[in-house]
Design a protein around this motif. Structure first.
Motif, PDB file in Angstrom:
ATOM      1  N   ASN A   1      -1.896   1.115   6.832  1.00 24.33           N
ATOM      2  CA  ASN A   1      -1.733  -0.149   6.137  1.00 24.33           C
ATOM      3  C   ASN A   1      -2.549  -0.194   4.848  1.00 24.33           C
ATOM      4  O   ASN A   1      -2.678  -1.250   4.223  1.00 24.33           O
ATOM      5  N   THR A   2      -3.110   0.966   4.468  1.00 28.40           N
ATOM      6  CA  THR A   2      -3.974   1.056   3.294  1.00 28.40           C
ATOM      7  C   THR A   2      -3.447   2.118   2.342  1.00 28.40           C
ATOM      8  O   THR A   2      -3.003   3.182   2.768  1.00 28.40           O
ATOM      9  N   ILE A   3      -3.505   1.822   1.049  1.00 34.42           N
ATOM     10  CA  ILE A   3      -3.126   2.786   0.024  1.00 34.42           C
ATOM     11  C   ILE A   3      -4.277   2.918  -0.966  1.00 34.42           C
ATOM     12  O   ILE A   3      -4.964   1.936  -1.259  1.00 34.42           O
ATOM     13  N   GLY A   4      -4.505   4.144  -1.455  1.00 29.76           N
ATOM     14  CA  GLY A   4      -5.526   4.361  -2.461  1.00 29.76           C
ATOM     15  C   GLY A   4      -6.686   5.197  -1.980  1.00 29.76           C
ATOM     16  O   GLY A   4      -6.935   5.308  -0.768  1.00 29.76           O
ATOM     17  N   THR A   5      -7.397   5.812  -2.919  1.00 23.11           N
ATOM     18  CA  THR A   5      -8.560   6.651  -2.621  1.00 23.11           C
ATOM     19  C   THR A   5      -9.860   5.961  -3.013  1.00 23.11           C
ATOM     20  O   THR A   5     -10.798   5.875  -2.218  1.00 23.11           O
ATOM     21  N   ILE A   6      -9.933   5.459  -4.234  1.00 21.52           N
ATOM     22  CA  ILE A   6     -11.093   4.684  -4.687  1.00 21.52           C
ATOM     23  C   ILE A   6     -10.723   3.207  -4.759  1.00 21.52           C
ATOM     24  O   ILE A   6     -11.388   2.358  -4.167  1.00 21.52           O
ATOM     25  N   PHE A   7      -9.663   2.917  -5.498  1.00 24.96           N
ATOM     26  CA  PHE A   7      -9.120   1.554  -5.522  1.00 24.96           C
ATOM     27  C   PHE A   7      -8.196   1.438  -4.306  1.00 24.96           C
ATOM     28  O   PHE A   7      -7.072   1.941  -4.312  1.00 24.96           O
ATOM     29  N   LYS A   8      -8.679   0.806  -3.255  1.00 26.80           N
ATOM     30  CA  LYS A   8      -7.950   0.757  -1.990  1.00 26.80           C
ATOM     31  C   LYS A   8      -7.398  -0.641  -1.720  1.00 26.80           C
ATOM     32  O   LYS A   8      -8.097  -1.632  -1.895  1.00 26.80           O
ATOM     33  N   VAL A   9      -6.152  -0.672  -1.275  1.00 26.12           N
ATOM     34  CA  VAL A   9      -5.511  -1.939  -0.930  1.00 26.12           C
ATOM     35  C   VAL A   9      -5.028  -1.877   0.513  1.00 26.12           C
ATOM     36  O   VAL A   9      -4.293  -0.954   0.886  1.00 26.12           O
ATOM     37  N   THR A  10      -5.461  -2.829   1.312  1.00 24.64           N
ATOM     38  CA  THR A  10      -4.977  -2.991   2.673  1.00 24.64           C
ATOM     39  C   THR A  10      -4.232  -4.313   2.764  1.00 24.64           C
ATOM     40  O   THR A  10      -4.763  -5.348   2.328  1.00 24.64           O
ATOM     41  N   THR A  11      -3.012  -4.297   3.279  1.00 32.50           N
ATOM     42  CA  THR A  11      -2.295  -5.552   3.477  1.00 32.50           C
ATOM     43  C   THR A  11      -2.214  -5.850   4.968  1.00 32.50           C
ATOM     44  O   THR A  11      -2.277  -4.952   5.807  1.00 32.50           O
TER      45      THR A  11
ATOM     46  N   GLY B   1      10.244  -8.034   3.967  1.00 24.79           N
ATOM     47  CA  GLY B   1       9.938  -7.971   2.548  1.00 24.79           C
ATOM     48  C   GLY B   1       8.879  -8.977   2.135  1.00 24.79           C
ATOM     49  O   GLY B   1       8.297  -8.860   1.052  1.00 24.79           O
ATOM     50  N   ARG B   2       8.601  -9.942   2.984  1.00 28.76           N
ATOM     51  CA  ARG B   2       7.575 -10.933   2.661  1.00 28.76           C
ATOM     52  C   ARG B   2       6.193 -10.284   2.558  1.00 28.76           C
ATOM     53  O   ARG B   2       5.309 -10.799   1.870  1.00 28.76           O
ATOM     54  N   GLU B   3       6.010  -9.142   3.193  1.00 30.78           N
ATOM     55  CA  GLU B   3       4.737  -8.420   3.095  1.00 30.78           C
ATOM     56  C   GLU B   3       4.401  -8.076   1.658  1.00 30.78           C
ATOM     57  O   GLU B   3       3.218  -7.921   1.297  1.00 30.78           O
ATOM     58  N   THR B   4       5.413  -7.990   0.801  1.00 36.80           N
ATOM     59  CA  THR B   4       5.164  -7.591  -0.581  1.00 36.80           C
ATOM     60  C   THR B   4       4.400  -8.645  -1.371  1.00 36.80           C
ATOM     61  O   THR B   4       3.879  -8.357  -2.453  1.00 36.80           O
ATOM     62  N   ALA B   5       4.317  -9.883  -0.861  1.00 31.67           N
ATOM     63  CA  ALA B   5       3.522 -10.903  -1.553  1.00 31.67           C
ATOM     64  C   ALA B   5       2.073 -10.444  -1.660  1.00 31.67           C
ATOM     65  O   ALA B   5       1.418 -10.629  -2.697  1.00 31.67           O
ATOM     66  N   ALA B   6       1.565  -9.837  -0.588  1.00 33.75           N
ATOM     67  CA  ALA B   6       0.188  -9.340  -0.604  1.00 33.75           C
ATOM     68  C   ALA B   6       0.028  -8.220  -1.625  1.00 33.75           C
ATOM     69  O   ALA B   6      -1.010  -8.115  -2.297  1.00 33.75           O
ATOM     70  N   ARG B   7       1.039  -7.383  -1.772  1.00 32.06           N
ATOM     71  CA  ARG B   7       0.990  -6.291  -2.752  1.00 32.06           C
ATOM     72  C   ARG B   7       0.928  -6.847  -4.177  1.00 32.06           C
ATOM     73  O   ARG B   7       0.224  -6.299  -5.036  1.00 32.06           O
ATOM     74  N   VAL B   8       1.678  -7.906  -4.416  1.00 27.27           N
ATOM     75  CA  VAL B   8       1.701  -8.491  -5.756  1.00 27.27           C
ATOM     76  C   VAL B   8       0.340  -9.081  -6.110  1.00 27.27           C
ATOM     77  O   VAL B   8      -0.136  -8.940  -7.245  1.00 27.27           O
ATOM     78  N   ALA B   9      -0.305  -9.733  -5.150  1.00 25.58           N
ATOM     79  CA  ALA B   9      -1.643 -10.277  -5.394  1.00 25.58           C
ATOM     80  C   ALA B   9      -2.618  -9.153  -5.724  1.00 25.58           C
ATOM     81  O   ALA B   9      -3.389  -9.228  -6.694  1.00 25.58           O
ATOM     82  N   ALA B  10      -2.585  -8.087  -4.935  1.00 25.59           N
ATOM     83  CA  ALA B  10      -3.468  -6.939  -5.182  1.00 25.59           C
ATOM     84  C   ALA B  10      -3.117  -6.255  -6.491  1.00 25.59           C
ATOM     85  O   ALA B  10      -4.000  -5.781  -7.222  1.00 25.59           O
ATOM     86  N   GLY B  11      -1.829  -6.210  -6.801  1.00 26.51           N
ATOM     87  CA  GLY B  11      -1.383  -5.565  -8.029  1.00 26.51           C
ATOM     88  C   GLY B  11      -1.895  -6.260  -9.280  1.00 26.51           C
ATOM     89  O   GLY B  11      -2.184  -5.607 -10.286  1.00 26.51           O
ATOM     90  N   GLU B  12      -2.031  -7.583  -9.224  1.00 26.62           N
ATOM     91  CA  GLU B  12      -2.549  -8.299 -10.381  1.00 26.62           C
ATOM     92  C   GLU B  12      -4.037  -8.006 -10.582  1.00 26.62           C
ATOM     93  O   GLU B  12      -4.506  -7.907 -11.722  1.00 26.62           O
ATOM     94  N   ILE B  13      -4.765  -7.834  -9.477  1.00 26.56           N
ATOM     95  CA  ILE B  13      -6.166  -7.418  -9.613  1.00 26.56           C
ATOM     96  C   ILE B  13      -6.227  -6.029 -10.251  1.00 26.56           C
ATOM     97  O   ILE B  13      -7.023  -5.776 -11.163  1.00 26.56           O
ATOM     98  N   ALA B  14      -5.361  -5.125  -9.794  1.00 30.10           N
ATOM     99  CA  ALA B  14      -5.301  -3.777 -10.372  1.00 30.10           C
ATOM    100  C   ALA B  14      -4.971  -3.843 -11.855  1.00 30.10           C
ATOM    101  O   ALA B  14      -5.546  -3.112 -12.673  1.00 30.10           O
ATOM    102  N   ASN B  15      -4.044  -4.719 -12.212  1.00 29.34           N
ATOM    103  CA  ASN B  15      -3.651  -4.858 -13.615  1.00 29.34           C
ATOM    104  C   ASN B  15      -4.828  -5.304 -14.474  1.00 29.34           C
ATOM    105  O   ASN B  15      -5.022  -4.814 -15.597  1.00 29.34           O
TER     106      ASN B  15
END
Length: 368
Positions: A4-14, A134-148
């Motif tokens: 449920n986690t992606i990344g090596t240094i910048f890690k995102v868990t949903t 697909g609702r899980e992607t809401a969490a990805r979008v929130a994390a993605g804005e932090i990454a941005n």
């Protein structure tokens, strides 16, 4: 359930499910002291959230489910800056209609992950697909804005732009970024978007759905990003993008058309400006050579499958209390998208930002 986690240094868990109390993300590895605009996190979620009309007009492609998708920041941000600690965000579910899924407790929807989850775990959350929704992607979008915001704080003028290139069999005829947010399909061609919407409306009335192609371009990425061999930039991007449930394919630059080209046609020839700046005459590689960015724009396209929840009778199977499978017919109820392209655009941007932020932070350890 692992992975449920992606990344090596910048890690995102949903975490979370479609019809649970809520969902969210934990973002770890954000350097301390980066200015974080929480309003932009909410704005990103608003682009993805369900139940959107467009300028008061019909948006035939999206679900009627309405969610506020309000981001609750629980930790990691103080006085507008990252603390260097995990950033936790929760998004509450407020519009679940779980009763719409009562007939799916023992019946598997064609095209969904129902049977796959049942085969792996022995049971499943049948309310909207649970974790596979697909609702899980809401969490990805929130994390993605932090990454941005991490990317912009380090690189400055970086821009990640995704858009609908094709939907319901209709392709754009031009690419105008200024038109992406001015039409219901988030297409880079508003006239083509009108035709797409008309066709999608026809499919909606017929109880069917549509797929499409979403393209993404990244500008402002310097040469040298990506880890050779198993951490290639294109490989990491492909993993991130293909982790989005509706995505069935990805190609970079010329993509599969490179198979029919020659080396002289496919190679991106180089020139130099003032002996310092390297420029490419073409971008068939999509901005990535040897798994490392070459300073050209990163460009890729993804295939988005048709929404599997259609309002037509379909042949499927059910399982009884003894684990015996039986053939049956199914008509799906509930509220569902008809074409995912406009809502998947911000998800593609988010996964791109997450990947680039992670590789950028890894790059800091590559040389002195």
């Amino acid at each position: 359930m692992a992975q449920n986690t992606i990344g090596t240094i910048f890690k995102v868990t949903t975490f979370g499910e479609s019809h649970g109390e809520g969902l969210g993300c934990i973002v770890d590895g954000v350097p301390a002291g980066i200015e974080i605009d929480t309003g932009k996190i909410q704005a990103a979620l608003d682009r993805r959230k369900p139940g959107q009309s467009f300028g008061g007009k019909n948006n035939a492609s999206v679900t009627a489910r309405k969610e506020d998708d309000k981001a609750e920041i629980l930790s990691g941000i103080f006085e507008g800056k990252s603390e260097g600690t995990p950033i936790a965000i929760v998004i509450r579910n407020t519009s679940q209609h779980s009763k719409d899924y009562g007939n799916l407790a023992s019946t598997f929807r064609p095209g969904h992950a129902d049977f796959s989850f049942y085969s792996k775990y022995g049971f499943r959350d049948y309310r909207g697909g649970g974790r596979s929704s697909g609702r899980e992607t809401a969490a990805r979008v929130a994390a993605g804005e932090i990454a941005n915001q991490v990317l912009k704080s380090i690189l400055g003028d970086i821009k990640i732009t995704a858009y609908t290139e094709r939907a319901a069999g209709i392709s754009i005829e031009k690419v105008d970024f200024s038109e992406i947010e001015s039409n219901s399909l988030r297409a880079a061609d508003s006239k083509a978007a009108e035709k797409m919407n008309e066709r999608i409306e026809e499919l909606r009335k017929a109880g069917d759905s549509a797929g499409g192609i979403v393209a993404c371009r990244v500008t402002g990425i310097p040469a040298g990003l990506g880890e050779p061999v198993f951490g290639k930039l294109d490989a990491e991007l492909a993993k991130a993008i293909l982790s989005v449930g509706a995505v069935k394919g990805i190609e970079f630059g010329l993509g599969f058309d490179a198979a029919d080209s020659t080396g002289s046609e496919n190679n991106d020839t180089m020139r130099c400006k003032d002996g310092k700046k390297v420029e490419f005459e073409t971008n068939n590689a999509g901005g990535i050579i040897g798994g490392i960015s070459n300073g050209n724009d990163i460009f890729f396209r993804v295939a988005v499958k048709p929404v599997p929840s259609i309002f037509r009778e379909q042949k499927t199977i059910s399982v009884d209390e003894n684990g015996t499978f039986n053939e049956t017919d199914l008509v799906i109820a509930g509220r569902h998208d008809v074409c995912l392209c406009p809502r998947i655009v911000p998800v593609i941007e988010a996964m791109t930002a997450i990947t680039l932020a992670d590789l950028l932070l890894q790059n800091r350890a590559a040389r002195k």
